[in-house]
Design an enzyme around this catalytic site. Structure first.
Site, PDB file in Angstrom:
ATOM      1  N   GLN A  12      -5.316  -1.702   9.029  1.00  0.00           N
ATOM      2  CA  GLN A  12      -5.104  -3.226   8.440  1.00  0.00           C
ATOM      3  C   GLN A  12      -5.873  -3.749   9.882  1.00  0.00           C
ATOM      4  OE1 GLN A  12      -3.847  -3.881   5.878  1.00  0.00           O
ATOM      5  NE2 GLN A  12      -3.934  -5.802   5.794  1.00  0.00           N
TER       6      GLN A  12
ATOM      7  N   ASP B 102     -11.885   2.749   3.302  1.00  0.00           N
ATOM      8  CA  ASP B 102     -11.535   1.526   3.569  1.00  0.00           C
ATOM      9  C   ASP B 102     -13.631   1.054   3.159  1.00  0.00           C
ATOM     10  OD1 ASP B 102     -10.067  -0.942   3.195  1.00  0.00           O
ATOM     11  OD2 ASP B 102      -9.710  -0.637   5.457  1.00  0.00           O
TER      12      ASP B 102
ATOM     13  N   LYS C 143       1.148  -0.957   0.041  1.00  0.00           N
ATOM     14  CA  LYS C 143       0.090   0.005   0.178  1.00  0.00           C
ATOM     15  C   LYS C 143       1.048   1.414  -0.077  1.00  0.00           C
ATOM     16  CE  LYS C 143      -4.359  -2.092   2.670  1.00  0.00           C
ATOM     17  NZ  LYS C 143      -4.298  -3.130   3.455  1.00  0.00           N
TER      18      LYS C 143
HETATM   19  N1  GUN Z   1      -7.083  -7.225   6.120  1.00  0.00           N
HETATM   20  C1  GUN Z   1      -7.604  -8.112   4.851  1.00  0.00           C
HETATM   21  N2  GUN Z   1      -8.615  -6.940   3.675  1.00  0.00           N
HETATM   22  C2  GUN Z   1      -8.495  -6.086   4.211  1.00  0.00           C
HETATM   23  C3  GUN Z   1      -9.107  -4.411   3.619  1.00  0.00           C
HETATM   24  O1  GUN Z   1      -8.823  -4.522   2.925  1.00  0.00           O
HETATM   25  N3  GUN Z   1      -8.769  -3.354   4.912  1.00  0.00           N
HETATM   26  C4  GUN Z   1      -8.113  -2.924   6.190  1.00  0.00           C
HETATM   27  N4  GUN Z   1      -8.132  -2.177   6.551  1.00  0.00           N
HETATM   28  N5  GUN Z   1      -7.341  -4.833   5.961  1.00  0.00           N
HETATM   29  C5  GUN Z   1      -8.272  -5.697   5.593  1.00  0.00           C
END
Ligand code: GUN
Length: 297
Positions: free
Chosen positions: A98, A121, A54
């Site tokens: 996350q 998100d 990211k």
């Molecule tokens: N963990 C696995 N996929 C995601 C996601 O799309 N966003 C977040 N914040 N955590 C994750």
């Protein structure tokens, strides 16, 4: 007949390039770059890889990346305090915490602390509510990426029979809402659904997001259907000690029946970060009061 392979990797690269191309005009108007803050608590290896990717793609798109790594024993209060600090920071347009979080932390309480207008998100209940009532908000990245792939492949989705296998808050439920908004007839199936193969066999569109390696078999799929495989499962590989990634769909079988199918890896996976950048760009425009054409991307 062999299915067409839906190249999510190429689609995502194109999407990232489109986002990057729109950043300079935003910088010009707002006097700053769009900013994404990512919070990682603990040392989950898969999460570390995601967070690193990211950061890299955010910087490549010309955006500001703020990475916050906290130890595994971080308290709820400390994490909440960081999120509140990011909510108040005018350089931050998007906040992503996350998941999964360590056991001592109440995930939904943390997500509820994020400013819904920075919730790129789309996990905050306000954005969940906005999605289910057709209001403007933020949509979770993975399902939004799936819909982009489906529309690219099929055009108008109106009237299609769609079966979503899986009912998670991150993928299954928002996926169903998005397909409904595209005028599909949507069935949400899951591990306890009776006669699951028969249910799936009705579908023009199958979205598999159940987290079970290669569960969906060829004889579950209507010939010519479009199959979107959200699963990322690590399983033992051909050689001892080696592993490989497989989806929730038995690709080798399904490719002989489906009309089009996403591979794993290289299908849905790369879409998530590309859509995250797109959501961050949208958030930046909204927060800086710079007009954004929703049809642009
Ligand atoms: N963990 C696995 N996929 C995601 C996601 O799309 N966003 C977040 N914040 N955590 C994750």
């Amino acid at each position: 007949m062999t299915a067409d392979i839906i190249d999510g990797k190429a689609f995502a690269a194109n999407l990232r390039a489109k986002v990057a191309a729109m950043v300079p005009a935003f910088r010009e108007k707002a006097g700053r770059a769009p900013g994404l803050a990512v919070v990682l608590v603990g040392e989950d290896p898969a999460s570390q890889v995601y967070v690193r990717n990211k950061h890299k793609t955010t910087v490549e798109a010309g955006m500001e990346s703020f990475e916050h790594r906290l130890p595994a024993d971080t308290t709820q209060d400390a994490l909440t305090a960081l999120v509140e600090q990011l909510n108040a920071d005018p350089a931050v347009d998007g906040i992503l915490v996350q998941l999964p979080l360590p056991k001592q932390i109440d995930e939904s309480a943390v997500l509820a602390t994020i400013d819904p207008d920075k919730d790129v998100d789309g996990f905050h209940v306000v954005n969940v509510g906005r999605l289910s009532t057709g209001m403007h908000g933020y949509v979770p990245c993975t399902p939004l990426g799936c819909v982009m792939l489906l529309k690219d492949r099929l055009g108008d989705l109106s009237g299609k029979d769609a079966v979503v296998i899986g009912r998670s808050n991150i993928v299954g439920k928002p996926m169903a809402q998005l397909l409904l908004a595209e005028n599909c007839t949507v069935t949400v199936a899951h591990s306890r659904t009776a006669h699951l193969p028969e249910v799936v066999r009705r579908a023009d569109i199958v979205v598999a997001a159940v987290g079970r390696p290669e569960m969906v078999k060829a004889d579950w799929i209507k010939p010519g259907a479009t199959v979107i495989d959200v699963g990322i499962n690590r399983v033992p590989g051909a050689e001892p000690g080696k592993t490989k990634l497989v989806g929730d769909v038995d690709f080798a079988e399904a490719v002989e029946v489906a009309g089009a199918i996403t591979p794993v890896p290289g299908g849905v996976g790369p879409m998530t970060i590309a859509v995250l950048l797109r959501n961050t760009l949208v958030a930046a425009h909204r927060l800086a009061d710079v007009p954004y054409d929703e049809k642009a991307i």
